[in-house]
Design a protein around this motif. Structure first.
Motif, PDB file in Angstrom:
ATOM      1  N   SER A 131       7.822   0.213   9.864  1.00 48.45           N
ATOM      2  CA  SER A 131       6.972  -0.282   8.774  1.00 48.45           C
ATOM      3  C   SER A 131       5.882   0.742   8.477  1.00 48.45           C
ATOM      4  CB  SER A 131       6.321  -1.618   9.139  1.00 48.45           C
ATOM      5  OG  SER A 131       7.245  -2.670   9.058  1.00 48.45           O
ATOM      6  N   ALA A 132       5.599   0.938   7.207  1.00 50.25           N
ATOM      7  CA  ALA A 132       4.461   1.768   6.828  1.00 50.25           C
ATOM      8  C   ALA A 132       3.181   0.992   7.090  1.00 50.25           C
ATOM      9  CB  ALA A 132       4.560   2.158   5.365  1.00 50.25           C
ATOM     10  N   VAL A 133       2.141   1.704   7.467  1.00 52.37           N
ATOM     11  CA  VAL A 133       0.847   1.106   7.761  1.00 52.37           C
ATOM     12  C   VAL A 133      -0.142   1.595   6.712  1.00 52.37           C
ATOM     13  CG1 VAL A 133      -1.010   0.870   9.449  1.00 52.37           C
ATOM     14  CG2 VAL A 133       1.378   1.018  10.217  1.00 52.37           C
ATOM     15  N   ILE A 160      10.065  -3.805  -3.434  1.00 50.21           N
ATOM     16  CA  ILE A 160       9.267  -4.179  -2.274  1.00 50.21           C
ATOM     17  C   ILE A 160       7.881  -4.582  -2.757  1.00 50.21           C
ATOM     18  CG2 ILE A 160       8.240  -3.432  -0.083  1.00 50.21           C
ATOM     19  CD1 ILE A 160      10.429  -1.305   0.109  1.00 50.21           C
ATOM     20  N   THR A 161       7.399  -5.718  -2.313  1.00 51.44           N
ATOM     21  CA  THR A 161       6.030  -6.148  -2.611  1.00 51.44           C
ATOM     22  C   THR A 161       5.431  -6.748  -1.349  1.00 51.44           C
ATOM     23  OG1 THR A 161       6.562  -6.646  -4.928  1.00 51.44           O
ATOM     24  CG2 THR A 161       4.548  -7.611  -4.032  1.00 51.44           C
ATOM     25  N   ARG A 162       4.235  -6.281  -1.009  1.00 47.52           N
ATOM     26  CA  ARG A 162       3.504  -6.837   0.120  1.00 47.52           C
ATOM     27  C   ARG A 162       2.034  -6.972  -0.266  1.00 47.52           C
ATOM     28  NH1 ARG A 162       7.749  -8.060   1.603  1.00 47.52           N
ATOM     29  NH2 ARG A 162       8.658  -8.022   3.703  1.00 47.52           N
ATOM     30  N   TRP A 163       1.418  -8.037   0.272  1.00 47.87           N
ATOM     31  CA  TRP A 163       0.007  -8.295   0.013  1.00 47.87           C
ATOM     32  C   TRP A 163      -0.799  -8.139   1.291  1.00 47.87           C
ATOM     33  CZ3 TRP A 163       0.340 -13.655  -2.898  1.00 47.87           C
ATOM     34  CH2 TRP A 163       1.002 -13.472  -4.122  1.00 47.87           C
ATOM     35  N   GLY A 164      -2.104  -7.937   1.106  1.00 46.59           N
ATOM     36  CA  GLY A 164      -3.025  -7.912   2.231  1.00 46.59           C
ATOM     37  C   GLY A 164      -4.380  -8.435   1.805  1.00 46.59           C
ATOM     38  N   LEU A 165      -5.154  -8.913   2.776  1.00 48.42           N
ATOM     39  CA  LEU A 165      -6.503  -9.415   2.530  1.00 48.42           C
ATOM     40  C   LEU A 165      -7.518  -8.506   3.193  1.00 48.42           C
ATOM     41  CD1 LEU A 165      -6.163 -13.273   3.204  1.00 48.42           C
ATOM     42  CD2 LEU A 165      -6.595 -12.187   0.986  1.00 48.42           C
ATOM     43  N   SER A 166      -8.683  -8.366   2.573  1.00 45.00           N
ATOM     44  CA  SER A 166      -9.765  -7.604   3.205  1.00 45.00           C
ATOM     45  C   SER A 166     -10.616  -8.543   4.051  1.00 45.00           C
ATOM     46  CB  SER A 166     -10.622  -6.897   2.148  1.00 45.00           C
ATOM     47  OG  SER A 166     -11.233  -7.823   1.268  1.00 45.00           O
ATOM     48  N   ASN A 167     -11.046  -8.037   5.211  1.00 45.06           N
ATOM     49  CA  ASN A 167     -11.864  -8.848   6.109  1.00 45.06           C
ATOM     50  C   ASN A 167     -13.334  -8.777   5.724  1.00 45.06           C
ATOM     51  OD1 ASN A 167     -12.743  -6.356   7.020  1.00 45.06           O
ATOM     52  ND2 ASN A 167     -11.783  -6.511   9.039  1.00 45.06           N
ATOM     53  N   GLU A 168     -14.204  -9.268   6.608  1.00 46.57           N
ATOM     54  CA  GLU A 168     -15.636  -9.336   6.288  1.00 46.57           C
ATOM     55  C   GLU A 168     -16.256  -7.954   6.098  1.00 46.57           C
ATOM     56  OE1 GLU A 168     -15.154  -9.298  10.745  1.00 46.57           O
ATOM     57  OE2 GLU A 168     -14.225 -10.336   9.032  1.00 46.57           O
ATOM     58  N   ARG A 169     -15.590  -6.896   6.572  1.00 45.23           N
ATOM     59  CA  ARG A 169     -16.095  -5.529   6.403  1.00 45.23           C
ATOM     60  C   ARG A 169     -15.419  -4.807   5.242  1.00 45.23           C
ATOM     61  NH1 ARG A 169     -15.489  -6.484  11.766  1.00 45.23           N
ATOM     62  NH2 ARG A 169     -13.418  -5.535  11.757  1.00 45.23           N
ATOM     63  N   GLY A 170     -14.573  -5.516   4.515  1.00 46.86           N
ATOM     64  CA  GLY A 170     -13.888  -4.910   3.381  1.00 46.86           C
ATOM     65  C   GLY A 170     -12.629  -4.141   3.763  1.00 46.86           C
ATOM     66  N   ASP A 171     -12.168  -4.290   5.015  1.00 46.80           N
ATOM     67  CA  ASP A 171     -10.983  -3.564   5.476  1.00 46.80           C
ATOM     68  C   ASP A 171      -9.738  -4.437   5.326  1.00 46.80           C
ATOM     69  OD1 ASP A 171     -12.495  -1.333   6.253  1.00 46.80           O
ATOM     70  OD2 ASP A 171     -12.947  -2.241   8.201  1.00 46.80           O
ATOM     71  N   VAL A 176       4.176  -2.557   5.530  1.00 48.76           N
ATOM     72  CA  VAL A 176       5.244  -2.527   4.522  1.00 48.76           C
ATOM     73  C   VAL A 176       6.576  -2.156   5.181  1.00 48.76           C
ATOM     74  CG1 VAL A 176       5.948  -1.647   2.269  1.00 48.76           C
ATOM     75  CG2 VAL A 176       3.509  -1.714   2.880  1.00 48.76           C
ATOM     76  N   PRO A 177       7.443  -3.137   5.429  1.00 49.02           N
ATOM     77  CA  PRO A 177       8.787  -2.828   5.937  1.00 49.02           C
ATOM     78  C   PRO A 177       9.738  -2.524   4.792  1.00 49.02           C
ATOM     79  CG  PRO A 177       8.517  -5.190   5.813  1.00 49.02           C
ATOM     80  CD  PRO A 177       7.220  -4.585   5.308  1.00 49.02           C
ATOM     81  N   GLY A 178      10.908  -2.021   5.144  1.00 47.40           N
ATOM     82  CA  GLY A 178      11.977  -1.879   4.154  1.00 47.40           C
ATOM     83  C   GLY A 178      11.954  -0.609   3.340  1.00 47.40           C
ATOM     84  N   ILE A 179      11.020   0.319   3.590  1.00 49.64           N
ATOM     85  CA  ILE A 179      11.029   1.584   2.861  1.00 49.64           C
ATOM     86  C   ILE A 179      12.173   2.439   3.402  1.00 49.64           C
ATOM     87  CG2 ILE A 179       9.718   3.672   2.326  1.00 49.64           C
ATOM     88  CD1 ILE A 179       7.163   2.054   2.704  1.00 49.64           C
ATOM     89  N   PRO A 180      13.018   3.003   2.526  1.00 46.61           N
ATOM     90  CA  PRO A 180      14.142   3.817   3.023  1.00 46.61           C
ATOM     91  C   PRO A 180      13.652   4.987   3.872  1.00 46.61           C
ATOM     92  CG  PRO A 180      14.448   3.266   0.699  1.00 46.61           C
ATOM     93  CD  PRO A 180      13.054   2.833   1.058  1.00 46.61           C
TER      94      PRO A 180
END
Length: 243
Positions: A131-133, A160-171, A176-180
């Motif tokens: 998975s890409a980080v 491919i679509t993936r979502w993420g949330l930012s924490n209290e520090r904005g991080d 992302v899995p599935g990238i060739p």
């Protein structure tokens, strides 16, 4: 010893999914909000056993006439291990308790179909192999860290679509899995793929609801080149947001 028979109905079942793999979580998650009661079953589902206004309905298998008035409950899911970020979600009751005809699929709001709720990783999460980080610093128009933002990474081909949330520090962390992976038999095959970015944010006193935020995604002008197994770190600015 005298045995007593008790009958009650489940009002709903909640199934938590991992944002990276889309697989159900096996670890327990804490749910809080609006007086609902839960019991975790052997399948790892969090079953709603009671809710305000639904006690009589839950106490019997007989369907009342009329049914209880429809109600929406705002709940907060949190992970005691802090590998997943806390989030809000909405549960609507009552669910459809009628059995469909033989061979017919369950309706989307069936009580026999779990309500899927995706949990998003905190920066503490370890990725799966290959998975890409993607680590994002999310800031507002004045470069202040922006908590509770929803960020989308999307690739058209392969899709491919993936979502993420930012924490209290904005991080924010997006896995992302599935990238060739590299095709060494074809030197012209791409290694890096260009993902588009979109983001959403809304002021709130409680953890964000990604499903609600996703209805107001703003496309970003920047893109991100990502490869399988690679780690990328960058900052994105939501210039329409001012804290």
């Amino acid at each position: 010893m005298r045995l007593e028979r008790t009958e009650s109905r489940a009002l709903a079942a909640i199934r938590f999914l991992d944002a990276e793999t889309q697989r159900p979580l096996s670890e327990p998650i804490t749910i809080a909000g609006q007086g609902l009661r839960f019991a975790r079953n052997v399948r790892g589902l969090h079953v709603v056993t009671d809710a305000p206004g639904f006690s009589d309905y839950a106490a019997s298998f007989e369907l009342p006439d009329p049914l209880p008035a429809a109600a929406a409950f705002t709940l907060v899911a949190s992970d005691p291990t802090r590998r997943y970020l806390a989030r809000s979600f909405t549960l609507e009751l009552p669910r459809d308790a009628t059995a469909p005809p033989t061979g017919q699929p369950l309706p989307p709001d069936s009580v026999f179909r779990p309500v899927d709720v995706t949990l998003y990783p905190s920066p503490l999460m370890r990725p799966s192999a290959r998975s890409a980080v993607v680590r994002l610093r999310v800031v507002d128009a004045h470069d202040k860290p922006l908590p509770g933002a929803l960020v989308s990474l999307a690739l058209a081909d392969p899709e491919i679509t993936r979502w993420g949330l930012s924490n209290e520090r904005g991080d924010a962390l997006i896995l992302v899995p599935g990238i060739p992976i590299a095709d060494w038999s074809n030197p012209e095959a791409p290694i890096h793929f260009t993902f588009s970015l979109a983001a959403a944010w809304a002021a709130s006193t409680q953890p964000p609801d990604p499903d609600a935020l996703s209805l107001d995604f703003h496309p970003l002008s920047s893109t991100l080149d990502v490869a399988a197994g690679e780690e990328v770190t960058t900052t994105i600015k939501l210039d329409w947001v001012e804290l």
